[in-house]
Design a protein around this motif. Structure first.
Motif, PDB file in Angstrom:
ATOM      1  N   GLU A  78       0.823  -1.203   0.000  1.00 29.66           N
ATOM      2  CA  GLU A  78       0.000   0.000   0.000  1.00 29.66           C
ATOM      3  C   GLU A  78       0.857   1.252   0.000  1.00 29.66           C
ATOM      4  OE1 GLU A  78      -0.647  -2.514   2.242  1.00 29.66           O
ATOM      5  OE2 GLU A  78      -2.322  -3.317   1.087  1.00 29.66           O
ATOM      6  N   TYR A  79       1.976   1.194   0.695  1.00 31.14           N
ATOM      7  CA  TYR A  79       2.885   2.336   0.738  1.00 31.14           C
ATOM      8  C   TYR A  79       3.407   2.645  -0.664  1.00 31.14           C
ATOM      9  CZ  TYR A  79       7.200   4.936   1.420  1.00 31.14           C
ATOM     10  OH  TYR A  79       8.206   5.861   1.337  1.00 31.14           O
ATOM     11  N   TYR A  80       3.840   1.613  -1.379  1.00 30.82           N
ATOM     12  CA  TYR A  80       4.402   1.831  -2.713  1.00 30.82           C
ATOM     13  C   TYR A  80       3.322   2.207  -3.718  1.00 30.82           C
ATOM     14  CZ  TYR A  80       8.734   0.090  -0.842  1.00 30.82           C
ATOM     15  OH  TYR A  80       9.872  -0.044  -0.098  1.00 30.82           O
ATOM     16  N   ARG A  81       2.121   1.680  -3.547  1.00 33.10           N
ATOM     17  CA  ARG A  81       1.029   2.063  -4.429  1.00 33.10           C
ATOM     18  C   ARG A  81       0.717   3.550  -4.272  1.00 33.10           C
ATOM     19  NH1 ARG A  81      -2.632  -2.083  -2.720  1.00 33.10           N
ATOM     20  NH2 ARG A  81      -1.573  -3.879  -3.540  1.00 33.10           N
ATOM     21  N   ALA A  82       0.706   4.031  -3.045  1.00 32.90           N
ATOM     22  CA  ALA A  82       0.413   5.437  -2.801  1.00 32.90           C
ATOM     23  C   ALA A  82       1.567   6.329  -3.252  1.00 32.90           C
ATOM     24  CB  ALA A  82       0.117   5.664  -1.324  1.00 32.90           C
ATOM     25  N   LYS A  83       2.791   5.869  -3.043  1.00 36.54           N
ATOM     26  CA  LYS A  83       3.954   6.699  -3.368  1.00 36.54           C
ATOM     27  C   LYS A  83       4.156   6.820  -4.868  1.00 36.54           C
ATOM     28  CE  LYS A  83       8.729   7.539  -2.296  1.00 36.54           C
ATOM     29  NZ  LYS A  83       9.856   7.223  -1.483  1.00 36.54           N
ATOM     30  N   TYR A  84       3.972   5.739  -5.590  1.00 30.77           N
ATOM     31  CA  TYR A  84       4.226   5.746  -7.033  1.00 30.77           C
ATOM     32  C   TYR A  84       2.919   5.713  -7.827  1.00 30.77           C
ATOM     33  CZ  TYR A  84       8.869   4.748  -5.354  1.00 30.77           C
ATOM     34  OH  TYR A  84      10.058   4.817  -4.688  1.00 30.77           O
ATOM     35  N   ARG A  85       1.958   6.487  -7.410  1.00 30.95           N
ATOM     36  CA  ARG A  85       0.670   6.559  -8.081  1.00 30.95           C
ATOM     37  C   ARG A  85       0.843   7.208  -9.446  1.00 30.95           C
ATOM     38  NH1 ARG A  85      -3.579   9.504  -4.633  1.00 30.95           N
ATOM     39  NH2 ARG A  85      -2.273   8.434  -3.186  1.00 30.95           N
ATOM     40  N   LYS A  86       0.120   6.714 -10.446  1.00 28.47           N
ATOM     41  CA  LYS A  86       0.250   7.222 -11.809  1.00 28.47           C
ATOM     42  C   LYS A  86      -1.000   7.998 -12.189  1.00 28.47           C
ATOM     43  CE  LYS A  86       2.900   3.188 -13.013  1.00 28.47           C
ATOM     44  NZ  LYS A  86       2.881   1.904 -13.662  1.00 28.47           N
ATOM     45  N   ASN A  87      -0.790   9.023 -12.999  1.00 27.87           N
ATOM     46  CA  ASN A  87      -1.952   9.751 -13.503  1.00 27.87           C
ATOM     47  C   ASN A  87      -2.474   9.063 -14.759  1.00 27.87           C
ATOM     48  OD1 ASN A  87      -0.318  10.557 -15.619  1.00 27.87           O
ATOM     49  ND2 ASN A  87       0.070  12.578 -14.763  1.00 27.87           N
ATOM     50  N   PHE A  88      -3.560   9.576 -15.319  1.00 29.17           N
ATOM     51  CA  PHE A  88      -4.237   8.915 -16.425  1.00 29.17           C
ATOM     52  C   PHE A  88      -3.348   8.842 -17.668  1.00 29.17           C
ATOM     53  CE2 PHE A  88      -7.443   8.911 -19.913  1.00 29.17           C
ATOM     54  CZ  PHE A  88      -7.969   7.667 -19.634  1.00 29.17           C
ATOM     55  N   ALA A  89      -2.615   9.909 -17.956  1.00 31.16           N
ATOM     56  CA  ALA A  89      -1.748   9.919 -19.135  1.00 31.16           C
ATOM     57  C   ALA A  89      -0.648   8.859 -19.012  1.00 31.16           C
ATOM     58  CB  ALA A  89      -1.132  11.297 -19.322  1.00 31.16           C
ATOM     59  N   GLN A  90      -0.094   8.695 -17.825  1.00 31.25           N
ATOM     60  CA  GLN A  90       0.937   7.681 -17.615  1.00 31.25           C
ATOM     61  C   GLN A  90       0.362   6.277 -17.779  1.00 31.25           C
ATOM     62  OE1 GLN A  90       2.100   8.893 -13.704  1.00 31.25           O
ATOM     63  NE2 GLN A  90       3.887  10.018 -14.444  1.00 31.25           N
ATOM     64  N   LEU A  91      -0.848   6.064 -17.294  1.00 25.46           N
ATOM     65  CA  LEU A  91      -1.476   4.752 -17.452  1.00 25.46           C
ATOM     66  C   LEU A  91      -1.742   4.430 -18.916  1.00 25.46           C
ATOM     67  CD1 LEU A  91      -3.989   4.822 -14.479  1.00 25.46           C
ATOM     68  CD2 LEU A  91      -1.977   3.376 -14.690  1.00 25.46           C
ATOM     69  N   LEU A  92      -2.153   5.437 -19.702  1.00 21.65           N
ATOM     70  CA  LEU A  92      -2.376   5.214 -21.133  1.00 21.65           C
ATOM     71  C   LEU A  92      -1.077   4.877 -21.855  1.00 21.65           C
ATOM     72  CD1 LEU A  92      -4.981   7.925 -22.146  1.00 21.65           C
ATOM     73  CD2 LEU A  92      -5.310   5.474 -21.984  1.00 21.65           C
ATOM     74  N   ASP A  93      -0.005   5.582 -21.516  1.00 19.90           N
ATOM     75  CA  ASP A  93       1.295   5.282 -22.136  1.00 19.90           C
ATOM     76  C   ASP A  93       1.754   3.877 -21.791  1.00 19.90           C
ATOM     77  OD1 ASP A  93       1.423   7.733 -23.339  1.00 19.90           O
ATOM     78  OD2 ASP A  93       2.627   8.649 -21.747  1.00 19.90           O
ATOM     79  N   GLU A  94       1.561   3.497 -20.544  1.00 18.48           N
ATOM     80  CA  GLU A  94       1.965   2.151 -20.117  1.00 18.48           C
ATOM     81  C   GLU A  94       1.154   1.090 -20.857  1.00 18.48           C
ATOM     82  OE1 GLU A  94       1.182  -0.202 -16.107  1.00 18.48           O
ATOM     83  OE2 GLU A  94       2.567   1.482 -15.840  1.00 18.48           O
ATOM     84  N   GLU A  95      -0.142   1.337 -21.053  1.00 21.41           N
ATOM     85  CA  GLU A  95      -0.976   0.373 -21.758  1.00 21.41           C
ATOM     86  C   GLU A  95      -0.552   0.241 -23.229  1.00 21.41           C
ATOM     87  OE1 GLU A  95      -5.649  -0.645 -22.658  1.00 21.41           O
ATOM     88  OE2 GLU A  95      -5.069   1.396 -22.163  1.00 21.41           O
ATOM     89  N   LYS A  96      -0.183   1.369 -23.840  1.00 20.75           N
ATOM     90  CA  LYS A  96       0.285   1.319 -25.233  1.00 20.75           C
ATOM     91  C   LYS A  96       1.550   0.484 -25.358  1.00 20.75           C
ATOM     92  CE  LYS A  96      -1.411   5.670 -27.085  1.00 20.75           C
ATOM     93  NZ  LYS A  96      -1.008   7.003 -27.553  1.00 20.75           N
ATOM     94  N   GLN A  97       2.431   0.594 -24.384  1.00 20.60           N
ATOM     95  CA  GLN A  97       3.682  -0.162 -24.423  1.00 20.60           C
ATOM     96  C   GLN A  97       3.446  -1.647 -24.174  1.00 20.60           C
ATOM     97  OE1 GLN A  97       6.157   1.769 -21.580  1.00 20.60           O
ATOM     98  NE2 GLN A  97       6.515   3.565 -22.875  1.00 20.60           N
ATOM     99  N   LEU A  98       2.570  -1.958 -23.247  1.00 20.14           N
ATOM    100  CA  LEU A  98       2.325  -3.361 -22.908  1.00 20.14           C
ATOM    101  C   LEU A  98       1.473  -4.073 -23.951  1.00 20.14           C
ATOM    102  CD1 LEU A  98       1.652  -3.083 -19.071  1.00 20.14           C
ATOM    103  CD2 LEU A  98       3.723  -3.888 -20.206  1.00 20.14           C
ATOM    104  N   ASN A  99       0.485  -3.369 -24.492  1.00 20.78           N
ATOM    105  CA  ASN A  99      -0.438  -3.995 -25.437  1.00 20.78           C
ATOM    106  C   ASN A  99      -0.665  -3.052 -26.617  1.00 20.78           C
ATOM    107  OD1 ASN A  99      -2.301  -5.633 -26.626  1.00 20.78           O
ATOM    108  ND2 ASN A  99      -3.940  -5.187 -25.177  1.00 20.78           N
ATOM    109  N   PRO A 100       0.249  -3.017 -27.588  1.00 18.10           N
ATOM    110  CA  PRO A 100       0.076  -2.085 -28.706  1.00 18.10           C
ATOM    111  C   PRO A 100      -1.015  -2.507 -29.690  1.00 18.10           C
ATOM    112  CG  PRO A 100       2.043  -3.400 -29.029  1.00 18.10           C
ATOM    113  CD  PRO A 100       1.494  -3.770 -27.674  1.00 18.10           C
ATOM    114  N   ASP A 101      -1.388  -3.784 -29.686  1.00 16.72           N
ATOM    115  CA  ASP A 101      -2.401  -4.266 -30.620  1.00 16.72           C
ATOM    116  C   ASP A 101      -3.807  -3.964 -30.095  1.00 16.72           C
ATOM    117  OD1 ASP A 101      -0.252  -5.357 -31.978  1.00 16.72           O
ATOM    118  OD2 ASP A 101      -0.436  -7.292 -30.958  1.00 16.72           O
TER     119      ASP A 101
END
Length: 155
Positions: free
Chosen positions: A75-98
């Protein structure tokens, strides 16, 4: 009885009527102002609790456990390294480009006409404000809208 007039008609003549382009500009400015408010990260995310604050945890632990150093949980790391919406979209593009993914998802246009809801109470609405175009369902909601909401956006 020729001297009696409706106050609603008098008030409607005094009001400013906006065309569709002006309504769209006003709505876009209001949305941009809201986006500016929502864009910032949580200012309290990195706060550390004071050691002077009393702990209300169960004190039944034995002395060996209390002497051990506490490990930081997930929980500590989830709160500390929380991502905003733009970061989540970029991560999704990298993980699943198709496709299918968030950016490629598209629903077909609805087959039925869109429903309109009252901006004040949420019921189905038949009417719209002549000044700003906001929907309302009855005279009571129109009064509330004019007193508190109509053309009162600040951008």
């Amino acid at each position: 009885m020729a001297g009696r007039e409706s106050h609603r008609i008098k008030d409607a003549e005094k009001k400013r009527v906006l065309d569709e382009a002006a309504r769209q500009r006003r709505a876009r400015k209001a949305l941009e102002a809201l986006e500016q408010d929502n864009f910032h990260d949580d200012p309290h995310a990195d706060l550390v609790m004071s050691k002077k604050v009393p702990k209300f945890q169960d004190n039944l632990k034995n002395s060996k456990e209390s002497r051990k150093s506490k490990r930081k949980g997930p929980e500590y790391y989830r709160a500390k390294y929380r991502k905003n919406f733009a970061q989540l979209l970029d991560e999704e593009k990298q993980l699943n480009p198709d496709p299918p993914n968030y950016t490629s998802a598209l629903a077909p246009p609805p087959s039925k006409p869109s429903r309109h809801f009252c901006a004040v109470c949420g019921n189905f609405s038949k009417y719209s404000c002549t000044a700003c175009g906001t929907r309302y369902c009855c005279i009571r909601c129109l009064g509330t809208h004019q007193d508190t909401r109509c053309l009162k956006w600040t951008a």
